[in-house]
Structure formats: C-alpha cells, structure tokens
Scaffold this motif. Structure first.
Motif, short mmCIF file in Angstrom:
data_model
loop_
_atom_site.label_atom_id
_atom_site.label_comp_id
_atom_site.label_asym_id
_atom_site.label_seq_id
_atom_site.Cartn_x
_atom_site.Cartn_y
_atom_site.Cartn_z
N VAL A 93 0.83 -1.20 0.00
CA VAL A 93 0.00 0.00 0.00
C VAL A 93 0.87 1.26 0.00
O VAL A 93 0.55 2.26 -0.64
N GLU A 94 2.02 1.17 0.69
CA GLU A 94 2.90 2.35 0.80
C GLU A 94 3.41 2.82 -0.58
O GLU A 94 3.59 4.01 -0.80
N ALA A 95 3.65 1.85 -1.48
CA ALA A 95 4.22 2.22 -2.78
C ALA A 95 3.14 2.66 -3.76
O ALA A 95 3.44 3.18 -4.83
N LEU A 96 1.88 2.44 -3.38
CA LEU A 96 0.77 2.66 -4.30
C LEU A 96 0.70 4.05 -4.94
O LEU A 96 0.54 4.14 -6.15
N PRO A 97 0.84 5.13 -4.15
CA PRO A 97 0.69 6.44 -4.76
C PRO A 97 1.64 6.66 -5.93
O PRO A 97 1.30 7.34 -6.90
N GLU A 98 2.83 6.07 -5.86
CA GLU A 98 3.78 6.27 -6.94
C GLU A 98 3.66 5.22 -8.03
O GLU A 98 4.08 5.41 -9.15
N GLY A 101 -10.94 2.48 -8.39
CA GLY A 101 -11.05 3.92 -8.39
C GLY A 101 -9.68 4.57 -8.43
O GLY A 101 -8.67 3.87 -8.46
N ALA A 102 -9.68 5.91 -8.42
CA ALA A 102 -8.42 6.65 -8.42
C ALA A 102 -7.64 6.28 -7.14
O ALA A 102 -8.25 6.02 -6.11
N THR A 103 -6.32 6.27 -7.24
CA THR A 103 -5.50 5.84 -6.12
C THR A 103 -5.83 6.59 -4.84
O THR A 103 -5.98 6.00 -3.77
N SER A 104 -6.02 7.93 -4.95
CA SER A 104 -6.26 8.71 -3.73
C SER A 104 -7.59 8.33 -3.09
O SER A 104 -7.71 8.29 -1.87
N ASP A 105 -8.57 8.01 -3.93
CA ASP A 105 -9.88 7.61 -3.38
C ASP A 105 -9.78 6.27 -2.67
O ASP A 105 -10.29 6.09 -1.57
N VAL A 106 -9.14 5.32 -3.34
CA VAL A 106 -9.04 3.98 -2.75
C VAL A 106 -8.25 4.03 -1.44
O VAL A 106 -8.63 3.40 -0.46
N GLN A 138 -8.10 6.29 0.69
CA GLN A 138 -8.84 6.88 1.80
C GLN A 138 -10.01 6.03 2.23
O GLN A 138 -10.65 6.30 3.23
N ASP A 139 -10.29 5.00 1.42
CA ASP A 139 -11.47 4.17 1.69
C ASP A 139 -11.09 3.05 2.65
O ASP A 139 -10.86 1.92 2.26
N GLY A 197 -8.47 -6.85 3.60
CA GLY A 197 -7.41 -7.30 4.51
C GLY A 197 -6.20 -6.39 4.47
O GLY A 197 -5.10 -6.82 4.81
N LEU A 198 -6.37 -5.16 4.05
CA LEU A 198 -5.24 -4.22 3.99
C LEU A 198 -5.60 -3.00 4.83
O LEU A 198 -6.73 -2.87 5.30
N GLU A 199 -4.64 -2.10 5.03
CA GLU A 199 -5.01 -0.85 5.71
C GLU A 199 -4.30 0.34 5.06
O GLU A 199 -3.30 0.18 4.37
N PRO A 200 -4.87 1.55 5.23
CA PRO A 200 -4.29 2.73 4.58
C PRO A 200 -2.85 2.96 5.04
O PRO A 200 -2.44 2.48 6.09
#
Lengths: 282, 228, 270
Positions: free
Chosen positions: A199-204, A221-226, A228-229, A237-240
């Motif tokens: 998840v940490e690498a996701l934005p990039e 959805g868009a990375t920023s939306d997902v 925050q969800d 089974g993941l977390e922001p």
C-alpha cells in the motif's frame, strides 16, 4: 480505435485440486494508464496477471488484449507488444548469462541480429546493468536479478507491461529506481499494470487501483480515493498508509477537507495548516 | 558406482558406448515424439533437483558414505525414456563438472545408472502394477529401486571384471564386491523412492500424470481428470 | 541425514562450480583452445594411456598435465587436491595385488602362520594401475578446470547434440543452484523445528528424507510451470529453439593438436 487495451469479462478460474482462484472478475485497462491490482496474498492477483498475458486459460468468461482474445491462435503474435515480469526472478532468468537472457525474447521473435544487439545494449545502459552483462544469474544479488528480469521484458519494447509484485523484497534504493523507471516508461506511453499488496508504494506505482480479494473484485477507483477508503481496504485485509491514516484523523477533527496521499503533498498540507494556525493566533 | 577413467579396457569402453548410444537414440526419438512443451522446463528442473539431491552423502557403516542415484525415482516419475535422458544429463555433468566418473567410462556409467538403474525399476513397477492392479505399489517401488541399484552395481562389476588386465581383478572378485557394497545403497534408494512416490500420490497425484509408469493408477487418473 | 554433512556437501558442490567458473575465465593456454579440440585431446590422452604397459612411460606422461596446468594458470595445488581422491581409492583397492602376484620376491614378512611376500611384479602392477589412474584423472580435471559451462554447451553443439537436449543441459545447470539453495532452506527449516541431529541412518531418518524430497519435488514442479510461462511469454517454441553457435577451429587449435601428438609420438619412440 477502442481505448481499452485489456478487457476482462466475467472471468473465472480454478487451479488443480479445486482451489477457486477467481470467481467472476471484470474490468478494463485503457491505453497509457498506470494501474495497480491491489490485494492481499492469495487474492488472485497473480492468476489475473497470468490470464491477461494469455499464459493461463480462463475457465469461464474471456479476456481480450489488443482486441484479440487471449485464447485465440493469433495471440502468440501479440507477445512482442506485451511484457511480463514475474515475481520471482529465478523463474524469469533461465539461461546462462544476463545478456543471453535479455536476448532470448528478441531472438525467438526473429528480430534481426544487429537489432537484437542494439536493443540489448540500449536496455543494459537504460537499466544500469552493463557491468552484469556476462554474469550468470546465480551470481547476481536479488536486487540485480530483479533489474535483469525487468530488462528481459523491456527489450521487447512492449506497449503493455505487466509486473507481478515488483517491489516485494526490494531494498529502498532498488525500489526507488524501479519506480522511477516505471514512471519514465509510463510517460513515454507504455501502459503499466502492477499487482501489489504494498500500500505504501501505491501512490507512486499507480493512478488507478483495482482491489481484488478472495478471487473477487471489491472495487476500483483513483489511487487517492481507494487509499482513503478504509472500509474497502479493510474488507481486502489491507489498511491505509500511515500518512493517509494521519490525515484522515485530521479530517475527522475538521482541520482539513481533502487527504493528501504522498509525503510531498502531506508536507505541503501541514505547512499550510501551521501557517493558518499561526495567522489565527497572531 | 561412478567408474573413473583408467579402470576399463578399450574393448569394454567400445561395447558400453555402443549399447548406450543405441539407447540414447531410441530414448531421444521416443521423448521428442511425445514432448509436450511444458516438459522441457519440467525435465530440466527435476534433473537439477535430483542432481542436487545426489550431492548429499548418507553416512553408512564404518565411516563410508553413499548417495542416492535417483535413477529409480526419475524412471518411475518421468517414465523410463525421459528418465534415461535425465539421468544421462546428470551423469555427463557429474563427469564434466566434478570429475565424478570418467570420460571413457561415460558409456559404462550411463549404461549402469542411466539405463539399467532407470529401466529396471520402471519395468518392475509397471509390470506389477498391471498384475496387482496398483495394490502394494510402494512395496514394488521399493523392490524396483533396490533391484535397479543392485543390478547396476553388478553390471559395473562385470564391466570391471572383463577389463583385465587394465583392471586388477576378475569377475569373481569385482561382481560380488560391487553387489554387496551397493545393496546398502539399494535399501536407502528403495526406502527414499517409495516414500517420495507415496507422499506425492497423497499430496499431489496430478504431478505424476505425465508418468507412463504411474498414470494408470486410479488416484493419478482422477487428479488428471480434475485438471482438465 | 545429518544436517551438517548435508549442508557441507551442498555448499562444497556449489563452491566448486563457482571456482571452476573463475578458473575457466582466466586467460591461459587451455582456456583459449576450442572446447571440442580440448575434449578430443583429453580423450586421446586417456585412451592412449590404456595401451601403455610400461611404468616409466606412464610416469613420464604425468609431466604433460602438470606442464599444461602451469601454462593455463591453473594452480598446481588445485590440480593435485582434485586428483588425490580417485587414485588413492585405486591404490587401496589394488593393495592385495602386491601380494597375490607371482614373481621375484622383493619383501618378505612372516606373521607366524602367514607368510606375506611382496613381489617385484606385484609392485609394478600396483604402480602401473595407480599412476595410470592419476594420469587419466589429471587429464579430465584439466579439461574441467579450463572449460566453463558456456564452453561446455558449445562443445555439445559442436558434436551435434540436438538443441533441445542442450537446452535441457542449460536448464539443469541454471536450476542446480536454485535447487541447492532450496534444499538448504528446507533442511534448515526442518532442523529448526526438530532439533534432531542424528549421525547414523535408520528407517525413520530415511522416511524423513523421502518426505523432504517430496516437498522439494512439488515446489520444483510448480516452479517449472512458472518457468514455462516465463519462457512462453518470451516466444519459446519447442520446435523452433535457438541454435547455439559452434566455435570455429583456428590455427592455434591445430597447432595445439599437432604439438600434443608430436610429444606423444616422441614418448612412444623414446
């Protein structure tokens, strides 16, 4: 021409022994996108990748890539346009030297020898592995093997590049350079699809995220939306990421309206916040 | 059991190479005619696995050590022809990478361990599988692997015995010495191979579906149908 | 299987392969010779030694591998340590020859009931066998130490081994290292759970190693499917495999063949 280069329709798949890997998944990927398939281990991401590359055949449903069904005879001809990088580089590097592995694909596709040489020289310098050229794979470090794996796919100049867990087990420096390379390729027009639980690498890594869990599609959805969800991530089974968690808290406190997902944006936001605070107090 | 250079007479070298080359040609034609693409990496990787497994030595009585030959397992799991090619690759690499077994003795070593040691277990299991309809399979795997090793050793003893005067001893010494020495290895090979086949049948019968020796077993058939 | 010796065997095997890779990359005489020519010469030297019945000639011939190793930057120590075991074994099994060969007595030892006589003919037969075995093993060892795996594959192509078989050889060597690593991991993981370190074998320990082999077998099977897909994704076609290039014969190779034959000829004439 249709914008979607990958169309996955109602795809089901199960492995021998009856393990249901996918239970009806549909999505599309458009040309030039940077997409991540996000899900925990065993969610069916890797299976999806193999299906998209035409290496496995769906039990039900169908997948079209570049307007050709992956099950069709002509699909072999599309191989050049589609590069795949496996999670374990020991699966990808099966010859005696780095250069032989890089040239394996172009040679099989009957690209003329001078062009093969030219392409491999170019890719070696692009990835920064010239010094490894004649090394056998068993004398490379994990990070080096990962780089060579990427080179074996890129040498085919694919329009669509698919990577299975590209950042797994990589140290920070290697991870940084991998992400930079992928972004550079994406800017040049390559469509990039990665599977990840990072998840940490996701934005990039991605602009758009498709969330998969237990063989089903949970949402996209868009990375920023997902990011925050929390609910969606929780079901998968993941977390922001820590930074998103922090700013979500600030949002619930009413201090900010929108949540930044990268450190850079977060820093900007914080400075803004501190500025308004000091302005208010003075 | 790897015979080095300098142990065999020129006549024996020529005879063993002649027999081995005939088997190579037959095995290659058989395998190539039925080769499923997936079997190329499968054979390569399994050959590598058994090569690595052979590198480990078991201590046996009196401070001596022995290692698996792997021919029985490869013959039973891949089928005798593919198993023969796989064992050949191991034996050639052992000679050319480690000096384990000689160059002029390569024909003899392949004949013993890559042909006798592969075909004998495969045929014993195949034959008794037909007669007993798969009952007591693992007992036959044990007997097959044991017989394969001992017969391979007897063949090696005979080749050495017929190699006088290059080799020092005749048949009456070489054959019993090799057979007795290798019956211990035969027992080890038999138990390990039987356990290997038994565990695979229980956990993943589908991995055995390409074996011409075991594919008629009900469990393997069922697993094969399940994947299709 | 005791863990320590198993791990040691695997590590030693892998180290030896890596050592050969390094030596074969040195720029020495043998390294620069066409691999097929090297194979032919080695076979010639080994076969010729079988026809030499005289101890003095055999001893003289042993100079050849030593000179070749010096000319090829192969440390003499490496040659000697790698050629010690098999001739030693040959010596042990041929010890009785000293006593059972009939001929002129050289040594006599009386143990009451037994009367052991070592004959001159016995010593000769013993030495001929042991020295010949050393010569053969040394010739093969030089071939091994001067030929890297890539050269070995080219040699196979030169003797027209089918390209699919060459590909199998290549896959075997590549995944030998992966298999060694995988077996090490499983052995250590198992040891960490059981804390048993037996030094002898019994049915239980054999059952364990069979089960262990099965675990690694399944992993290997699964990996082979992924490797297949990786090959397929880069255009692998079983009927259309890339042919390895055959290294050409050069003047240097011919010169090497000529000089070796002359030296052998001289030995026979002398």
């Amino acid at each position: 021409m249709d914008d979607a280069i990958v169309k996955v329709k109602e795809v089901q798949f199960s492995y021998p022994g009856g393990v249901n890997a996918l239970r009806g998944v549909s999505f599309e990927i458009r040309r030039g996108e940077k997409v991540a398939l996000l899900g925990p281990n065993g969610s069916g991401k890797s299976t999806l990748i193999l299906l998209m590359a035409g290496l496995l055949t769906p039990k039900k449903g169908e997948i079209t890539v570049f307007d050709e069904k992956t099950t069709s005879k002509n699909f072999q001809k599309l191989r050049q346009r589609l590069g795949i990088v496996f999670q374990d580089p020991d699966d990808q590097l099966f010859t005696q030297s780095v250069i032989e592995d890089i040239e394996y694909g172009p040679r099989n596709l009957k690209i003329p020898e001078p062009e093969v040489k030219e392409r491999s020289a170019h890719i070696l310098s692009k990835i920064g592995i010239q010094h490894l050229e004649n090394r056998p794979p068993h004398r490379l470090s994990f990070g080096e093997k990962k780089k060579v794996s990427l080179a074996t796919a890129l040498v085919l100049k694919p329009e669509l590049l698919i990577l299975d867990e590209p950042t797994a087990n990589l140290d920070l420096v290697s991870r940084r350079s991998l992400i930079d390379t992928l972004n550079e390729l994406n800017c040049e027009g390559t469509t990039v699809v990665v599977s990840t639980h990072d998840v940490e690498a996701l934005p990039e890594l991605a602009d758009r995220v498709i969330v998969v869990s237990h063989g089903s599609l949970l949402g996209e959805g868009a990375t920023s939306d997902v990011l925050q969800d929390s609910k969606l991530l929780d079901v998968a089974g993941l977390e922001p990421t820590s930074i998103v968690k922090l700013f979500l808290k600030l949002k619930t406190m009413g201090l900010i309206q929108d949540v930044p997902i990268t450190v850079k944006d977060g820093e900007k936001k914080l400075l803004e916040l501190m500025k308004t605070k000091t302005e208010r107090t003075t | 059991m790897h015979i080095p250079d300098g142990f065999l007479s020129p006549q024996i070298i020529i005879i063993t190479f002649a027999i081995t080359i005939i088997f190579w040609i037959i095995a290659f034609k058989r395998v190539k005619g039925r080769l499923d693409e997936r079997q190329v990496p499968l054979m390569g990787l399994l050959t590598a696995l058994f090569f690595a497994a052979q590198m480990m030595n078991y201590p046996i009585v009196g401070g001596t050590t022995a290692h698996l030959l792997g021919g029985a397992a490869l013959g039973i799991i891949l089928g005798p022809f593919a198993g023969c090619i796989s064992m050949t690759i191991i034996l050639v690499l052992q000679a050319f990478l480690f000096g384990d077994g000689g160059l002029t003795a390569l024909g003899a070593n392949v004949l013993n361990m890559g042909i006798i040691g592969v075909f004998v277990p495969a045929f014993i299991v195949l034959a008794f599988n037909k007669i007993t309809k798969g009952k007591g399979l693992l007992v036959w795997v044990f007997i097959g692997a044991f017989a394969g090793d001992v017969l391979a050793a007897i063949a090696a003893g005979a080749e050495l015995g017929f190699s006088q005067p290059v080799f020092q001893y005749g048949l009456n010494v070489a054959v019993p010495a090799m057979a007795i020495n290798h019956s211990v290895i035969g027992v080890i090979e038999g138990v390990v191979t039987a356990v290997l086949v038994g565990v695979l049948l229980k956990l993943r019968p589908d991995v055995l579906s390409k074996s011409s020796v075991l594919k008629s077993l009900p469990a393997v058939k069922a697993a094969q149908e399940n994947t299709e | 299987m005791p863990l320590k010796t198993s791990l040691r065997d695997l590590v030693e095997g892998a180290e030896s392969l890596v050592y050969v890779e390094d030596l074969s990359n040195k720029k020495g005489l043998l390294q620069s010779i066409n691999p097929l020519v090297k194979l032919a010469i080695t076979l010639f030297m080994i076969s010729a030694s079988l026809f030499v019945p005289s101890l003095s000639y055999l001893a003289l011939m042993c100079v050849i591998p030593i000179v070749l190793s010096l000319a090829s930057k192969i440390p003499l120590r490496a040659l000697l340590t790698r050629t010690a075991l098999i001739p030693f074994f040959a010596a042990v099994i041929s010890l009785p020859i000293l006593f059972i060969t009939s001929g002129a007595p050289a040594l006599n030892a009386n143990f009451g009931l037994f009367n052991l006589t070592v004959t001159i003919e016995g010593i000769q037969r013993f030495l001929i066998f042991t020295v010949r075995v050393w010569f053969c093993v040394a010739s093969l060892t030089l071939l091994i130490l001067s030929m890297g795996f890539t050269a070995f594959l080219k040699m196979l192509a030169s003797i027209r081994v089918p390209s699919i078989v060459i590909q199998l050889f290549s896959l075997t060597y590549r995944y030998l290292f992966v298999s060694i690593h995988e077996i090490q991991k499983v052995l250590i993981a198992k040891e960490a759970r059981t804390y048993i370190n037996r030094h002898t074998i019994n049915l239980e320990s054999l059952r364990h190693s069979g089960a262990l082999l099965a675990t690694i077998f399944i992993r290997t099977y699964e990996r082979s499917e992924r490797v297949y897909m990786a090959m397929k994704s880069r255009g692998f076609d079983v009927n259309n495999t890339n042919k390895s290039s055959i290294p050409p014969l050069r003047k240097k190779d011919l010169l090497f063949v000529a000089s070796t034959t002359v030296i052998f000829g001289l030995l026979v004439v002398l």
